[in-house]
Design an enzyme around this catalytic site. Structure first.
Site, PDB file in Angstrom:
ATOM      1  N   TYR A  58       1.692  -0.535 -15.634  1.00  0.00           N
ATOM      2  CA  TYR A  58       2.144  -1.393 -16.873  1.00  0.00           C
ATOM      3  C   TYR A  58       2.661  -0.059 -17.350  1.00  0.00           C
ATOM      4  O   TYR A  58       3.182  -0.703 -19.329  1.00  0.00           O
ATOM      5  CB  TYR A  58       0.193  -1.073 -17.541  1.00  0.00           C
ATOM      6  CG  TYR A  58      -0.247  -2.217 -16.856  1.00  0.00           C
ATOM      7  CD1 TYR A  58       0.117  -3.292 -15.675  1.00  0.00           C
ATOM      8  CD2 TYR A  58      -1.929  -1.965 -16.922  1.00  0.00           C
ATOM      9  CE1 TYR A  58      -0.266  -3.810 -14.538  1.00  0.00           C
ATOM     10  CE2 TYR A  58      -2.553  -3.116 -16.949  1.00  0.00           C
ATOM     11  CZ  TYR A  58      -1.873  -3.856 -15.488  1.00  0.00           C
ATOM     12  OH  TYR A  58      -3.042  -5.178 -14.401  1.00  0.00           O
ATOM     13  N   LYS A  60      -3.610   1.679  -2.167  1.00  0.00           N
ATOM     14  CA  LYS A  60      -3.153   1.126  -0.900  1.00  0.00           C
ATOM     15  C   LYS A  60      -1.945   2.360  -0.392  1.00  0.00           C
ATOM     16  O   LYS A  60      -0.861   2.098   0.387  1.00  0.00           O
ATOM     17  CB  LYS A  60      -1.793  -0.087  -1.316  1.00  0.00           C
ATOM     18  CG  LYS A  60      -1.747  -0.537  -0.650  1.00  0.00           C
ATOM     19  CD  LYS A  60      -2.337  -1.579  -0.414  1.00  0.00           C
ATOM     20  CE  LYS A  60      -1.693  -2.711   1.546  1.00  0.00           C
ATOM     21  NZ  LYS A  60      -2.866  -2.916   1.951  1.00  0.00           N
ATOM     22  N   ASP A  83      -7.068  -4.250  -0.338  1.00  0.00           N
ATOM     23  CA  ASP A  83      -7.276  -5.831  -0.042  1.00  0.00           C
ATOM     24  C   ASP A  83      -8.426  -5.566   0.344  1.00  0.00           C
ATOM     25  O   ASP A  83      -9.508  -6.274   0.145  1.00  0.00           O
ATOM     26  CB  ASP A  83      -6.210  -5.839   1.296  1.00  0.00           C
ATOM     27  CG  ASP A  83      -5.873  -5.143   1.458  1.00  0.00           C
ATOM     28  OD1 ASP A  83      -6.879  -3.681   1.446  1.00  0.00           O
ATOM     29  OD2 ASP A  83      -4.948  -5.218   2.970  1.00  0.00           O
ATOM     30  N   ASP A 132      -6.959  -3.532 -12.541  1.00  0.00           N
ATOM     31  CA  ASP A 132      -7.442  -4.550 -13.622  1.00  0.00           C
ATOM     32  C   ASP A 132      -7.607  -5.798 -12.878  1.00  0.00           C
ATOM     33  O   ASP A 132      -9.247  -6.724 -13.246  1.00  0.00           O
ATOM     34  CB  ASP A 132      -6.063  -5.159 -14.358  1.00  0.00           C
ATOM     35  CG  ASP A 132      -5.915  -5.519 -15.267  1.00  0.00           C
ATOM     36  OD1 ASP A 132      -7.746  -6.473 -15.283  1.00  0.00           O
ATOM     37  OD2 ASP A 132      -4.816  -6.345 -15.625  1.00  0.00           O
ATOM     38  N   ASP A 188     -12.262  -7.684 -12.970  1.00  0.00           N
ATOM     39  CA  ASP A 188     -12.135  -9.081 -13.145  1.00  0.00           C
ATOM     40  C   ASP A 188     -13.220 -10.135 -11.947  1.00  0.00           C
ATOM     41  O   ASP A 188     -14.072 -10.913 -12.535  1.00  0.00           O
ATOM     42  CB  ASP A 188     -11.116  -9.936 -13.209  1.00  0.00           C
ATOM     43  CG  ASP A 188     -10.878  -9.609 -14.520  1.00  0.00           C
ATOM     44  OD1 ASP A 188     -11.327  -8.864 -15.195  1.00  0.00           O
ATOM     45  OD2 ASP A 188      -9.478 -10.926 -14.922  1.00  0.00           O
TER      46      ASP A 188
END
Length: 372
Positions: free
Chosen positions: A141, A191, A223, A247, A251
């Site tokens: 970001y 990751k 994952d 992020d 959610d």
């Protein structure tokens, strides 16, 4: 105590839910005898329309002059026509950077009254109490370079994921510190089998963890973590991760506990804390009075706890939310088909009244302590 707070209603349903959060803040201030000083400023699309800037100078200064900032939401399809540097979301990213808030705290708690609203079976979701600590000022970001270049049909988009050791270390320290106050379990999500930034992330988090021997540290690929959140959400305590992964996973955790509408957040670590619900601007329901204000209201509890160290006041809000939900009060996003639903204002008013009643009962019963 003087509570000086900047209010940034923003776009979409932001003004509606923020109004109810302010209503509850006023009830808290009245019940506990605090002096509440509010300064309301424009941000996001609302500021863009008014001044061609999603974060005007006077808004930023008001935030820097306050003890905390309460934000509604920013953005919406109406602003997609603007160039990227003027989008409402860019204003929010700049606000986070200017305030220096590098650690985003996103609780995902399954309220007993909302177990049946989770897409998971009640026995799987029951007791879920997760705190996601998301790094907020690094990663994709904010990384440079970023661009879209080339001719139509042959264009190339570039974003840069970048992390420096001090950025990882400081958010890890926040996460470990919070884990010490909870169930003393911290899962760091990355990751590392693919990304160099994640390999550095894992190395630094492991090193920081040696200073917190009482906290059990584990690592997991993002994952696998996404799958485990759905399969066994109650096994998570504190989850630490970088900006984009946080992020997405926060959610997902909102869906697990029943609704994004009941989730608040705190962004801390900088000059002034920033507090906001995570549900976004929801322009499709804006102005209809049906938005769920609980996420914004619970954000005010975090504001009182983290910016002003007012634990009893924060707990009084959280207890009032638990009681109101247990009584069967629901906004439309949570009401079952054919069942009555409160509008945004009615839910805010019910929360404020319940809070005042609970605090009054505490005053009449010496020795009673707020408990979440």
């Amino acid at each position: 105590m003087l509570l000086k707070i900047a209010i940034l209603p923003g776009d979409g349903i932001g003004p509606e839910v923020t109004d109810e959060a302010v209503r509850v803040l006023k009830s808290v201030a009245k019940a506990f005898g605090h002096d509440l000083r509010l300064s309301t400023k424009a941000v996001g699309g609302a500021a863009l329309v008014a001044s061609n800037d999603p974060l005007p100078d006077d808004t930023l200064q008001a935030c820097l002059d306050s003890g905390a900032v309460l934000l509604g939401a920013v953005g919406g399809p109406a602003f997609d026509k603007y160039p990227s540097h003027l989008r409402p979301e860019r204003g929010l990213l700049r606000l986070r950077k200017e305030l220096g808030v590098f650690a985003n705290l996103r609780p995902a708690i399954c309220f007993p009254a909302l177990e049946e609203y989770s897409p998971l079976r009640p026995e799987i979701v029951r007791g879920t109490d997760i705190l996601i600590v998301r790094e907020l000022l690094g990663g994709l970001y904010f990384g440079e370079p970023r661009s879209i270049t080339g001719t139509p049909g042959q264009r190339v988009g570039i974003d840069t994921m970048r992390y420096a050791e001090p950025e990882i270390e400081r958010v890890a320290q926040v996460a470990f510190g919070l884990a010490k106050t909870r169930r003393r379990k911290l899962l760091s999500v990355d990751k590392a089998n693919v990304l160099d930034t994640s390999r550095l992330w894992r190395e630094v988090v492991t090193r920081v963890g040696k200073n917190y021997p009482e906290v059990q540290l584990a690592h997991m690929y993002v994952d696998s973590a996404a799958m485990a959140l759905v399969a066994k959400p109650t096994e998570f305590d504190v989850l630490l991760t970088e900006n984009m992964f946080g992020d997405i996973l926060s959610d997902q955790s909102g869906a697990i506990v029943g609704s994004l509408g009941v989730l608040g957040s705190a962004s801390i670590g900088g000059l002034v804390g920033l507090y906001e619900p995570i549900h976004g601007s929801a322009p499709d329901i804006a102005g209809r009075g049906i938005a769920n204000p609980l996420g914004a209201i619970l954000s005010t509890a975090m504001l009182l706890r983290h910016s002003f160290n007012l634990e009893a006041e924060a707990a009084s809000i959280e207890n009032a939310v638990t009681r109101v939900l247990a009584s069967g009060s629901r906004t439309r996003d949570l009401a079952k088909s054919g069942h009555p639903a409160l509008n945004t204002e009615e839910m805010g008013r019910r929360l404020a009244e319940t809070l005042e009643e609970m605090v009054m009962a505490m005053v009449k019963t010496p020795g009673t302590a707020a408990k979440t």
